[in-house]
Design an enzyme around this catalytic site. Structure first.
Site, short mmCIF file in Angstrom:
data_model
loop_
_atom_site.label_atom_id
_atom_site.label_comp_id
_atom_site.label_asym_id
_atom_site.label_seq_id
_atom_site.Cartn_x
_atom_site.Cartn_y
_atom_site.Cartn_z
N CYS A 135 0.87 -0.80 0.24
CA CYS A 135 0.15 -0.01 0.00
C CYS A 135 0.90 1.08 -0.07
O CYS A 135 1.66 1.41 0.80
CB CYS A 135 -0.88 -0.05 0.99
N CYS A 169 0.54 3.45 3.02
CA CYS A 169 1.18 3.01 4.03
C CYS A 169 2.86 3.00 3.98
O CYS A 169 3.31 3.48 5.10
CB CYS A 169 0.91 1.50 4.16
N CYS A 213 -9.01 29.94 22.78
CA CYS A 213 -7.48 30.32 22.08
C CYS A 213 -6.95 29.01 21.35
O CYS A 213 -6.60 28.07 22.05
CB CYS A 213 -6.66 30.84 23.15
N CYS A 266 -3.50 27.81 22.72
CA CYS A 266 -3.96 27.32 24.12
C CYS A 266 -4.27 25.69 23.93
O CYS A 266 -3.78 25.00 24.44
CB CYS A 266 -5.01 27.74 25.03
#
Length: 766
Positions: free
Chosen positions: A579, A582, A691, A694
């Site tokens: 894949c 992957c 925020c 934050c």
């Protein structure tokens, strides 16, 4: 009305119609000319070959140079369109697969730049610029963009400047349109940007007027060579001292009759011959007696090689008198008279290579013209690295060259340990590239491999790079391997194998693409699939030594993940080796695992190998990323990652959000009681729920809380809910982190310890 048509007429009509259709198809096909043919290149051409072919055609076909050709504009647009497509890797793949039909949504033709731009023959890519800057020579580099009008105006001046300064300093150019990443790394944010580079010196940007004279005056500030004024008081001592060290003198004598070299020409020659020949001048008006003794009656320039008889021996002293006033012509004549490299004999080769570092030119007979005059500068440029320079004739001892896998003219660095420790040069055969290679090679631990020294069941681990010299990515990887080898000396050996020479050995190891980099650790073989950089290689090796990701089987998944301890957190990647996404995720996954070390355990499950198990776990696509949190009531409770970005930082940020909160949420009352009036040390995060920074910082603060656990308590204050508390604490921005030490004890030592933790932590994170 009906028309009756006989069968014969119908057949003739049908044939004519069919012929007309075929002609139309042929015309349409012929007008859609192949892009590779337009540029005159093969379909296997490298990016550099495409760029070079376009530049040559741009010079020839640009409308500025073909004003009498009514088709000039159209012809130039064709090659411009071909170049735009073939230089772009993704567009080139589409074109190769679908032709122009596949590019219908990418039609951007119609733009082109001034033809002046395609005349720089000293342009750099990333690898070449680094080699040039590290060569020890002085470089003045023009970083430009093809779509910049100021760059257009500078182009002819820059070419004239380069021609005039040739030999004094090195002139280069970087096309930031083709080398965006290189320019970004160098901090280029405007065009043109002109920088002076020299080893051991910070790059210096030029801000002055872009006239040739101003550029020349600026560049000459960094030419450290000097011209010595010779007179009766210093002449003999200067000559004898120089001759004793094997260095000759180039002296221009200025008399009343004739022309002597100007100050600027003398200074240029001093720069061109730096380290090879001393440059001086003498005023015969004030030093008449000395000039008479030297038999100098008119202005002239002479080269005195070491050991030359100077006084009254004009014909027999080996002195070379030069009639030119041109710096370039004088330079070339002097270079021709400098001694060639020493030829090493077969009998002394092993002994000499065992006691000194050498850069050797391998030649096949005297007819080999490997001794480019400019290469005579190598002795001076490599002197600080204690590298000697010589030649070896393979026709004098073919067996030695066969043993070293040298079958054609080339050069190699021997690292002072005999013929077993050496590296063959595969870069450009130009001075700055050879100098950079020699300096890198003697200080690194990469050697050239062949059947005789190829690691076979060695106890020590080896990293072997299987490559082909014609492959650009292979050549770009070699300096990165040298950097990595210095960090892993004593832990891992490094070698390179040329698959164009040792085809059988490469076939034996099933090498199908170049470069292929493999780590051999006794019976274990690990192929490196990351980016071609020293940093990524070092990360790969570290991951082999201390795996950050645990490969899980169905049994270990049940034992470690499903039956995990209540305080444990696991992240698991369900993938398939075939894949593409992957494969792209794997290096980021490993990097993320290293960043989460000690906080979250990380594993992976190969769903090609354990297909039934993955099906049982309801894995429907690859890669499937799941987080199994702590204190889960059910073993199968997990969270799936649905984020758009799969880089290590995005995955880490998502995972940290599931760490249980170790910090304490504080109210105004608890803040006063525990922080301001309590008997503990506190670190407080003042934040606002709305925020963004934050929110991003919140998991980082939790890691900080774990780092200082037992020494400092961690708390959080919501400044939206408790604005008065934050105002009293003098909080003016979010997030703000403050340390509140308990004042009742000696906190100086603890405070220093905490600041160190905090500083190191934020340095790592940012």
């Amino acid at each position: 009305m009906e028309f009756l048509v006989s069968k014969g007429d119908y057949i003739r009509y049908f044939k004519r119609s069919l012929l007309l259709v075929l002609v139309c198809v042929i015309v349409l096909v012929c007008t859609d000319q192949d892009y590779y043919s337009l540029l005159g290149i093969s379909k296997e051409a490298s990016s550099r070959e495409i760029r070079q072919a376009f530049k040559k055609l741009a010079l020839k076909l640009h409308p500025d140079k073909n004003q009498n050709d009514p088709n000039a504009h159209e012809n130039f647009l064709k090659i411009n369109r071909a170049y735009e497509v073939l230089k772009d890797e993704d567009l080139r793949k589409k074109y190769d697969k679908y032709g122009e039909k596949g590019l219908e949504d990418q039609q951007q033709g119609g733009r082109y730049e001034s033809w002046h731009y395609y005349r720089y023959d000293f342009e750099f890519s990333s690898v070449h610029l680094d080699a040039a800057v590290n060569s020890g020579e002085l470089w003045f580099v023009n970083f430009y963009s093809p779509r910049c009008s100021h760059c257009h105006e500078l182009a002819p001046t820059w070419r004239e400047f380069a021609k005039e300064m040739d030999g004094v300093i090195r002139i280069g150019a970087v096309n930031c349109g083709d080398n965006r990443m290189l320019c970004r790394i160098k901090g280029i944010n405007s065009y043109p940007s002109l920088y002076v580079f020299k080893t051991g010196m910070q790059p210096v940007k030029y801000y002055g007027d872009r006239s040739k004279e101003s550029l020349k005056n600026f560049a000459m500030q960094y030419v450290t060579s000097t011209v010595t004024e010779l007179w009766a008081g210093n002449f003999v001592n200067a000559i004898e001292t120089s001759f004793a060290s094997g260095v000759g003198w180039l002296i221009t004598f200025c008399a009343e009759r004739g022309d002597c070299l100007s100050y600027q020409t003398r200074l240029k020659l001093a720069g061109m011959l730096e380290g090879l020949v001393n440059v001086g001048w003498m005023d015969c008006g004030t030093q008449g007696e000395l000039c008479d003794n030297l038999d100098i009656s008119s202005s002239t320039t002479a080269y005195f090689p070491p050991g030359a008889t100077i006084i009254n021996n004009k014909e027999k002293g080996g002195v070379l008198f030069l009639n030119s006033l041109d710096a370039r012509e004088i330079y070339q004549e002097v270079m021709q008279h400098l001694p060639d490299f020493e030829i090493i004999s077969a009998a002394s080769l092993e002994d000499r290579l065992a006691h000194h570092r050498w850069l050797l030119f391998f030649q096949f007979g005297e007819s080999d013209k490997s001794n480019v005059q400019e290469f005579k500068k190598l002795k001076f440029l490599l002197k600080d690295e204690h590298i000697q320079v010589g030649k070896f004739d393979c026709l004098s001892s073919p067996s030695i060259c066969n043993k070293l896998y040298v079958y054609q003219p080339c050069l190699a660095v021997f690292k002072g340990k005999g013929t077993g420790d050496y590296e063959i040069h595969h870069g450009k055969k130009i001075l700055y590239d050879i100098v950079a290679f020699a300096k890198e090679s003697v200080n690194s631990h990469v050697i050239t491999l062949g059947p005789q020294n190829f690691p076979d069941k060695e106890k020590e681990p080896w990293l072997v790079d299987f490559f082909a010299p014609w492959c650009p990515p292979c050549r770009a990887l070699l300096p990165e391997l040298r950097k990595a080898s210095k960090h892993l000396y004593g832990q891992l050996k490094f070698g390179t194998l040329d698959c164009t020479v040792h085809e059988g050995l490469c076939n034996m190891h099933n090498i199908r693409a170049y470069p292929t980099t493999v780590v051999f650790n006794q019976s274990d073989v690990h192929e490196y699939e990351g980016h071609h950089s020293a940093e990524q290689i070092l990360e790969f090796i570290e991951d082999l030594r201390n795996p950050s990701v645990l490969s899980l089987t169905p049994e270990t998944f049940v034992e470690l993940v499903q039956r995990r301890k209540r305080e444990e957190i696991w992240m698991v990647d369900f993938y398939a080796p075939w894949c593409g996404p992957c494969q792209a995720l794997m290096p980021e996954w490993k990097k993320m695992a290293r960043m989460l070390n000690g906080l979250i355990s990380v594993g992976s499950v190969d769903c090609q190998k354990y297909y039934s198990f993955c099906h049982q776990e309801s894995v429907r696509g690859y890669p499937e990323i799941r987080l199994f949190p702590q204190k889960s009531n059910t073993a199968h409770h997990y969270y799936s990652y649905n984020g758009w970005h799969r880089d290590s930082y995005s995955l880490r940020g998502w995972a940290l959000g599931y760490l249980p909160q170790l910090s304490v949420d504080l109210t105004p009352q608890s803040f006063t009681e525990k922080v301001l009036n309590g008997k503990d040390h506190w670190v407080i995060d003042f934040y606002a729920p709305w925020c963004g920074p934050c929110q991003n910082f919140a998991p980082e603060f939790e890691i900080l809380a774990r780092t200082v656990k037992g020494k400092v308590k961690a708390g959080k204050v919501d400044c939206q809910a408790y604005a008065q508390t934050c105002q009293t604490a003098d909080i003016r921005a979010y997030p703000t982190v403050k340390f509140y030490p308990y004042q009742g004890t000696k906190v100086k030592c603890l405070l220093c310890h905490f600041i160190i933790i905090l500083t190191v932590y934020f340095k790592i994170e940012n």
